[in-house]
Design an enzyme around this catalytic site. Structure first.
Site, mmCIF file in Angstrom:
data_model
loop_
_atom_site.group_PDB
_atom_site.id
_atom_site.type_symbol
_atom_site.label_atom_id
_atom_site.label_comp_id
_atom_site.label_asym_id
_atom_site.label_seq_id
_atom_site.Cartn_x
_atom_site.Cartn_y
_atom_site.Cartn_z
ATOM 1 N N GLU A 285 -33.508 108.144 -76.864
ATOM 2 C CA GLU A 285 -33.109 109.344 -76.102
ATOM 3 C C GLU A 285 -32.744 108.962 -74.670
ATOM 4 O O GLU A 285 -31.823 109.525 -74.074
ATOM 5 C CB GLU A 285 -34.215 110.403 -76.102
ATOM 6 C CG GLU A 285 -34.621 110.887 -77.473
ATOM 7 C CD GLU A 285 -33.456 111.400 -78.295
ATOM 8 O OE1 GLU A 285 -32.506 111.985 -77.753
ATOM 9 O OE2 GLU A 285 -33.495 111.185 -79.532
ATOM 10 N N TRP A 288 -29.351 107.860 -74.904
ATOM 11 C CA TRP A 288 -28.390 108.985 -74.998
ATOM 12 C C TRP A 288 -28.063 109.480 -73.589
ATOM 13 O O TRP A 288 -26.922 109.786 -73.272
ATOM 14 C CB TRP A 288 -28.977 110.156 -75.789
ATOM 15 C CG TRP A 288 -28.659 110.138 -77.262
ATOM 16 C CD1 TRP A 288 -29.543 109.914 -78.270
ATOM 17 C CD2 TRP A 288 -27.373 110.368 -77.878
ATOM 18 N NE1 TRP A 288 -28.883 109.986 -79.478
ATOM 19 C CE2 TRP A 288 -27.555 110.268 -79.268
ATOM 20 C CE3 TRP A 288 -26.093 110.643 -77.392
ATOM 21 C CZ2 TRP A 288 -26.513 110.436 -80.181
ATOM 22 C CZ3 TRP A 288 -25.047 110.815 -78.297
ATOM 23 C CH2 TRP A 288 -25.265 110.708 -79.667
ATOM 24 N N TRP A 316 -10.393 129.991 -79.996
ATOM 25 C CA TRP A 316 -11.690 130.682 -79.964
ATOM 26 C C TRP A 316 -11.453 132.189 -79.913
ATOM 27 O O TRP A 316 -10.465 132.641 -79.328
ATOM 28 C CB TRP A 316 -12.484 130.253 -78.722
ATOM 29 C CG TRP A 316 -12.739 128.786 -78.614
ATOM 30 C CD1 TRP A 316 -12.146 127.915 -77.752
ATOM 31 C CD2 TRP A 316 -13.646 128.007 -79.407
ATOM 32 N NE1 TRP A 316 -12.632 126.636 -77.958
ATOM 33 C CE2 TRP A 316 -13.556 126.662 -78.967
ATOM 34 C CE3 TRP A 316 -14.535 128.306 -80.445
ATOM 35 C CZ2 TRP A 316 -14.306 125.630 -79.519
ATOM 36 C CZ3 TRP A 316 -15.289 127.269 -81.000
ATOM 37 C CH2 TRP A 316 -15.172 125.958 -80.538
ATOM 38 N N ASN A 351 -34.828 120.563 -77.931
ATOM 39 C CA ASN A 351 -33.522 119.963 -78.269
ATOM 40 C C ASN A 351 -32.984 120.439 -79.619
ATOM 41 O O ASN A 351 -31.794 120.734 -79.753
ATOM 42 C CB ASN A 351 -33.630 118.437 -78.269
ATOM 43 C CG ASN A 351 -32.310 117.786 -78.631
ATOM 44 O OD1 ASN A 351 -31.313 117.980 -77.951
ATOM 45 N ND2 ASN A 351 -32.292 117.042 -79.733
ATOM 46 N N TRP A 369 -17.298 126.631 -76.433
ATOM 47 C CA TRP A 369 -18.496 125.905 -75.998
ATOM 48 C C TRP A 369 -18.646 125.958 -74.480
ATOM 49 O O TRP A 369 -19.759 125.865 -73.953
ATOM 50 C CB TRP A 369 -18.440 124.451 -76.480
ATOM 51 C CG TRP A 369 -17.237 123.680 -76.000
ATOM 52 C CD1 TRP A 369 -16.027 123.599 -76.608
ATOM 53 C CD2 TRP A 369 -17.136 122.890 -74.806
ATOM 54 N NE1 TRP A 369 -15.163 122.809 -75.876
ATOM 55 C CE2 TRP A 369 -15.823 122.350 -74.771
ATOM 56 C CE3 TRP A 369 -18.015 122.562 -73.782
ATOM 57 C CZ2 TRP A 369 -15.378 121.520 -73.741
ATOM 58 C CZ3 TRP A 369 -17.570 121.738 -72.751
ATOM 59 C CH2 TRP A 369 -16.268 121.231 -72.745
ATOM 60 N N TRP A 392 -22.950 119.966 -75.646
ATOM 61 C CA TRP A 392 -22.064 121.067 -76.067
ATOM 62 C C TRP A 392 -20.832 120.546 -76.787
ATOM 63 O O TRP A 392 -20.405 121.115 -77.813
ATOM 64 C CB TRP A 392 -21.684 121.952 -74.865
ATOM 65 C CG TRP A 392 -22.746 122.988 -74.640
ATOM 66 C CD1 TRP A 392 -23.754 122.933 -73.716
ATOM 67 C CD2 TRP A 392 -22.944 124.190 -75.394
ATOM 68 N NE1 TRP A 392 -24.563 124.031 -73.848
ATOM 69 C CE2 TRP A 392 -24.095 124.828 -74.862
ATOM 70 C CE3 TRP A 392 -22.285 124.790 -76.450
ATOM 71 C CZ2 TRP A 392 -24.578 126.039 -75.366
ATOM 72 C CZ3 TRP A 392 -22.760 126.001 -76.950
ATOM 73 C CH2 TRP A 392 -23.894 126.611 -76.411
HETATM 74 C C1 LIG Z 1 -26.154 121.872 -76.277
HETATM 75 C C2 LIG Z 1 -27.085 120.918 -75.558
HETATM 76 C C3 LIG Z 1 -27.224 121.002 -74.171
HETATM 77 C C4 LIG Z 1 -28.083 120.121 -73.503
HETATM 78 N N1 LIG Z 1 -28.193 120.226 -72.135
HETATM 79 C C5 LIG Z 1 -28.984 119.338 -71.462
HETATM 80 C C6 LIG Z 1 -29.086 119.388 -70.047
HETATM 81 O O1 LIG Z 1 -28.454 120.206 -69.379
HETATM 82 N N2 LIG Z 1 -29.921 118.502 -69.438
HETATM 83 C C7 LIG Z 1 -30.647 117.562 -70.142
HETATM 84 O O2 LIG Z 1 -31.397 116.775 -69.535
HETATM 85 N N3 LIG Z 1 -30.531 117.487 -71.481
HETATM 86 C C8 LIG Z 1 -29.747 118.331 -72.159
HETATM 87 N N4 LIG Z 1 -29.658 118.251 -73.524
HETATM 88 C C9 LIG Z 1 -30.348 117.144 -74.213
HETATM 89 C C10 LIG Z 1 -31.775 117.451 -74.693
HETATM 90 O O3 LIG Z 1 -31.805 118.670 -75.387
HETATM 91 C C11 LIG Z 1 -32.801 117.501 -73.561
HETATM 92 O O4 LIG Z 1 -32.691 116.344 -72.743
HETATM 93 C C12 LIG Z 1 -34.225 117.525 -74.121
HETATM 94 O O5 LIG Z 1 -34.400 118.640 -74.962
HETATM 95 C C13 LIG Z 1 -35.219 117.575 -72.979
HETATM 96 O O6 LIG Z 1 -36.516 117.666 -73.478
HETATM 97 P P1 LIG Z 1 -37.554 116.475 -73.262
HETATM 98 O O7 LIG Z 1 -37.614 116.111 -71.830
HETATM 99 O O8 LIG Z 1 -38.820 116.860 -73.939
HETATM 100 O O9 LIG Z 1 -36.846 115.291 -74.031
HETATM 101 P P2 LIG Z 1 -37.411 114.005 -74.795
HETATM 102 O O10 LIG Z 1 -37.142 114.221 -76.231
HETATM 103 O O11 LIG Z 1 -38.791 113.662 -74.400
HETATM 104 O O12 LIG Z 1 -36.394 112.860 -74.293
HETATM 105 C C14 LIG Z 1 -36.647 112.102 -73.098
HETATM 106 C C15 LIG Z 1 -35.490 112.235 -72.144
HETATM 107 O O13 LIG Z 1 -34.308 111.675 -72.690
HETATM 108 C C16 LIG Z 1 -33.171 112.424 -72.263
HETATM 109 N N5 LIG Z 1 -32.514 113.013 -73.439
HETATM 110 C C17 LIG Z 1 -33.104 113.395 -74.591
HETATM 111 N N6 LIG Z 1 -32.182 113.833 -75.471
HETATM 112 C C18 LIG Z 1 -30.996 113.731 -74.852
HETATM 113 C C19 LIG Z 1 -29.657 114.024 -75.240
HETATM 114 N N7 LIG Z 1 -29.352 114.493 -76.465
HETATM 115 N N8 LIG Z 1 -28.679 113.816 -74.344
HETATM 116 C C20 LIG Z 1 -28.946 113.320 -73.121
HETATM 117 N N9 LIG Z 1 -30.185 113.016 -72.700
HETATM 118 C C21 LIG Z 1 -31.201 113.213 -73.557
HETATM 119 C C22 LIG Z 1 -33.684 113.510 -71.339
HETATM 120 O O14 LIG Z 1 -33.607 113.024 -70.016
HETATM 121 C C23 LIG Z 1 -35.118 113.658 -71.802
HETATM 122 O O15 LIG Z 1 -35.984 114.201 -70.836
HETATM 123 C C24 LIG Z 1 -28.816 119.133 -74.224
HETATM 124 C C25 LIG Z 1 -28.665 119.068 -75.621
HETATM 125 C C26 LIG Z 1 -27.817 119.963 -76.277
HETATM 126 C C27 LIG Z 1 -27.692 119.858 -77.768
#
Ligand SMILES: Cc1cc2nc3c(=O)[nH]c(=O)nc-3n(C[C@H](O)[C@H](O)[C@H](O)COP(=O)(O)OP(=O)(O)OC[C@H]3O[C@@H](n4cnc5c(N)ncnc54)[C@H](O)[C@@H]3O)c2cc1C
Length: 477
Positions: A285, A288, A316, A351, A369, A392
């Protein structure tokens, strides 16, 4: 008297493991911090109140931390290219240091600040800090940036990672005369949330500041060891199976090198493939996050529209009533509504649910989106251009996904990831007495809906799925 260096904080609200700040301190004992509240970035229509609350409280903590080591964090509330050169020259600063950012606005802003400082004869020192690997460090064999995640991850993982930078331990601050001078040059006390026109009264999903972020991370990684089950739990929104550190990564209250070092130490202590798999899934993650930041850096047009050319003029429907129902969590699809209510009430969404609601908005409601992207930025505590845009575009089939046409079925998503309906019951308490089957399938009678003021489904999933497929195929002929 020692030469003064001003360190401009942006997405690095911490004293520990901050590469630019450590480099400034290595040059002089006299380092003062600066944060600029940029009116362009503070527009209430673009910023989530929860995010602003997290920012301001993290700044308050950072200011205290600076004071405890003998210096201070100055606050400006004006456009950086106007305020920073005036402040720096009035203070007679030898140089301004800052860490780079990938966002197009930040880069344009930084160029203006640099130019203005150059005119004043003030040196600028900059470098990368917020990523384990800077854009350009992870490239394909042909030397190009990656556009597909899996090979990026393999390459990213194989590269050596830097050790954490030393924390700032003691500093020499401004004299009283210099503090007066800073005030005359525009330095202000840290404003409150209300002063800036925002209101947020709920507890934040992550307590603000460097100390709280590190404590949460240590609990996740070492004390509660949630990290070792991450691959098993991360898709269950009813469980506390993820770190919830996203606001800390967004604002840099956590240093990424220190996080990596600690996660690797936990990995080395693993005694089974299962626990190793948990930690590695979490590290993916972090990759990512870096993948999307690199993408935005190399393809800044992502911020403006679809990455895939054929999705740039997608037809759309953009029905405003359907959009309103989605925003309010009133679509009649329990898993979608539960997720939107989690977002609206807490400023954070799991997520798995972000993917479900994003698929629903684009594939079921046929709404762009970009409407959803903006709504998320207006509500997420962790709202971040690169991750949000990446998420998105992935959900809308317009982004860097080698298998772009994915359409989530809200019922099978709920069946798989909330099989007991716990998450739905928590966020839709009026439906809590219904059977798990009804909550998951959404098969709730009109009488039951009426008795609970819960709306009928706003669309038919199967019909909308087909409508999206038809339009998508038309675009790709
Ligand atoms: C439509 C959509 C919009 C999103 N918008 C954002 C946003 O504005 N800001 C944001 O930080 N994340 C976003 N995410 C990614 C992800 O959903 C969140 O980072 C995550 O839910 C944060 O929860 P956590 O800190 O418990 O993550 P954990 O699962 O603990 O992951 C650790 C860290 O990894 C990073 N991370 C995890 N998943 C992703 C991912 N798919 N993409 C990029 N980084 C990731 C984050 O910094 C996160 O805190 C989005 C995902 C989707 C599908």
């Amino acid at each position: 008297m020692a030469d003064l260096i001003v360190f401009w904080h942006r997405r690095d609200l911490r004293l520990a493991d901050n590469l630019g700040l450590a480099a400034a301190r290595a040059k002089t004992a006299k380092v003062v911090g600066l944060f600029c509240l940029d009116p362009y970035l503070l527009k209430p229509e673009a910023v989530a109140p929860a995010r602003m609350a997290y920012l301001l409280e993290s700044l308050a903590e950072l200011q205290q931390s600076y004071r405890s080591i003998g210096s201070d964090l100055l606050i400006l509330h004006q456009p950086p290219a106007e305020g920073i050169p005036v402040l720096a020259s009035q203070l007679g600063a030898r140089a301004i240091h800052w860490n780079w950012d990938v966002e197009p606005y930040a880069q344009a802003r930084d160029r203006c600040v640099r130019e203005a400082l150059k005119e004043q004869g003030i040196a600028v020192h900059t470098g990368w800090d917020q990523l384990l690997h800077a854009p350009g460090q992870v490239r394909t064999q042909a030397g190009d940036p990656y556009m597909v995640y899996t090979p990026f991850w393999k390459n990213w993982r194989s590269q050596p990672k830097a050790a954490p930078a030393p924390s700032l331990w003691d500093c020499q601050g401004l004299t009283e005369a210099e503090q007066d001078c800073a005030r005359q040059a525009g330095a202000v006390p840290l404003p409150s949330l209300q002063d800036l026109g925002f209101c947020w009264q709920e507890p934040l999903p992550l307590p603000p500041g460097e100390q709280a972020a590190w404590d949460r991370f240590l609990a996740f990684c070492n004390r509660d060891r949630t990290i070792v089950d991450y691959d098993q739990q991360r898709n269950c929104p009813a469980k506390d199976g993820t770190s919830r550190l996203s606001a800390a990564f967004k604002f840099g209250t956590l240093g990424i090198r220190a996080v990596w070092q600690e996660a690797m130490a936990a990995y080395q202590r693993c005694r089974s493939d299962r626990t190793e798999a948990g930690i590695e899934a979490w590290q993916q993650e972090l990759a990512w996050r870096e993948f999307y930041q690199h993408a935005l850096y190399f393809f800044p047009d992502l911020a403006e529209g679809a990455y895939r050319e054929r999705m740039q003029n997608f037809p759309w429907e953009n029905d405003p009533d359907l959009f309103e129902a989605w925003c309010a969590g009133e679509t009649g699809f329990p898993i979608v509504d539960a997720a939107m209510r989690q977002l609206n009430q807490t400023g954070w969404m799991h997520n798995r649910c972000r993917m479900i609601v994003a698929s629903f908005l684009t594939k079921d409601l046929l709404i762009s989106w970009q409407w959803g992207e903006q709504y998320f930025m207006q509500h997420l505590v962790d709202g971040d251009l690169s991750a949000n845009n990446g998420g998105w575009q992935w959900s809308a089939s317009s982004g860097m996904d080698p298998k772009p046409l994915r359409i989530f079925n809200p019922v099978s998503q709920a069946q798989k990831y909330d099989p007991q309906g716990e998450y739905i019951r928590h966020w839709l308490p009026d439906l809590a007495d219904l059977s798990t089957e009804s909550l998951i399938t959404g098969e709730i009678s009109p009488q039951q809906r009426q008795a609970r003021s819960y709306p009928a489904p706003v669309v038919n999933h199967a019909a909308q799925r087909q409508a999206f497929r038809d339009r998508y195929q038309n675009q790709h002929q």
